[in-house]
Design an enzyme around this catalytic site. Structure first.
Site, PDB file in Angstrom:
ATOM      1  N   TYR A 153      -1.582  -1.000  10.625  1.00 17.99           N
ATOM      2  CA  TYR A 153      -1.685  -1.217   9.187  1.00 17.99           C
ATOM      3  C   TYR A 153      -0.408  -0.745   8.497  1.00 17.99           C
ATOM      4  CZ  TYR A 153      -3.507  -0.769   4.406  1.00 17.99           C
ATOM      5  OH  TYR A 153      -3.700  -0.874   3.051  1.00 17.99           O
ATOM      6  N   SER A 163       0.868  -1.172   0.000  1.00 11.40           N
ATOM      7  CA  SER A 163       0.000   0.000   0.000  1.00 11.40           C
ATOM      8  C   SER A 163       0.905   1.222   0.000  1.00 11.40           C
ATOM      9  CB  SER A 163      -0.885  -0.006   1.255  1.00 11.40           C
ATOM     10  OG  SER A 163      -1.434   1.269   1.507  1.00 11.40           O
TER      11      SER A 163
END
Length: 314
Positions: A165, A152
């Site tokens: 995350y 990401s």
């Protein structure tokens, strides 16, 4: 869309790919782009309705039915079984795309052990399990081969609501950048893909929390909060197929880093300037400078396909 998967058909026709989290979102977009390039695919899934919809897409296109493998990527025993199933079905496996992940947000200082164990277990542990299960089989196969780990933009850009995350994506980034050096001598490409805002249901991950990780430190989202957050994905997110097509292009170009969204130039520029500004302005002793140059040369040698040993670093 600026990438046509069909233009890569000649080099990927008939190659076998296994993709995790592959019946929705980026995983599905990647599976569709690979199929349009003539690849044969095995797809992991959790939800039967999503699997059925994916099977219909392939049937409507007249493509070979994928091998569907029900899989929780944190289950190491099942992952190993799936790898065997893929090789038994296709004879070989050439491409691994570790894509499955969860997006869960909350202040890191309030996180519980269960928050860490769940998010890291899926986002980083799932990649590890994929590599452990599939790398020996990819090494045993022949021809064009590649590993893609989907992280990401959080692998570069931390945020106040995404500590765990972000940690998981930083971990995938570091693992992939190092793994690339190890796979090059085997003739296997390796890419880190860092997408940004994409039209997926990743925002709903918090609603699918497993019971064994129920002790959350994060407060439950306010009514309608997640749905409001999800509107950004739906209204402004990139088409997952475009992300998949860019992954295919990056594999074809042997790109170590695949960035799919153009809007982050300002972030990279600012981050680079911050890092340069943090370096001390002083001379480096010749001995330390030599060690660092050996490290740089080892990286160049590894990317060129040479094996690098510990002795090469000193």
């Amino acid at each position: 869309m600026t990438v046509d998967p069909a233009q890569y058909r000649e080099e990927w026709q008939g190659r076998v790919a296994f993709i995790t989290g592959a019946v929705t979102g980026i995983g599905l977009g990647t599976a569709q782009a690979f199929a349009d390039a003539g690849m044969r695919v095995a797809l992991s899934y959790r939800n039967e309705d999503d699997r059925a919809a994916t099977e219909k897409w392939f049937a409507d296109k007249g493509y070979e039915t994928p091998l569907f493998c029900k899989l929780d990527v944190t289950n190491r025993q099942r992952f190993a079984q799936v790898a065997e199933e893929v090789v038994d079905h296709f004879g070989e496996v050439h491409v691994l795309v570790n894509n499955a992940g969860v997006s869960v947000f909350g202040p890191t200082d309030e996180a519980s052990y269960d928050d860490y164990d769940w998010i890291m277990g899926v986002n980083f542990g799932g990649v590890v399990n994929g590599l452990q299960s599939f790398l020996p089989r990819i090494k045993a196969s022949e021809g064009r081969r590649h590993v893609v780990n989907v992280a990401s933009m959080a692998a570069f850009l931390p945020g106040p609501q995404a500590g765990i995350y972000t940690a998981s994506k930083f971990a995938v980034r570091g693992l992939t950048d190092s793994l690339r050096y190890n796979l090059a001598p085997h003739g296997i490409g390796c890419s880190l893909c860092c997408p940004a805002l994409t039209r997926t249901n990743a925002w709903a991950s918090a609603q699918k929390r497993p019971e064994e990780f129920a002790d959350a430190g994060f407060a439950p989202p306010k009514e309608g909060e997640l749905e409001q957050f999800g509107t950004a994905f739906e209204q402004f997110g990139m088409d997952p197929y475009e992300v998949g097509a860019k992954i295919l292009r990056g594999m074809s170009q042997q790109d170590g880093l695949i960035l799919t969204h153009p809007e982050h130039a300002i972030d990279f520029t600012q981050e680079f300037a911050k890092q340069i500004a943090a370096l001390p302005v002083e001379d480096c002793p010749p001995g330390r400078a030599r060690i660092e140059e050996l490290r740089r040369q080892a990286g160049r040698d590894a990317e060129a396909g040479l094996s690098v040993a510990m002795d090469d670093l000193t």
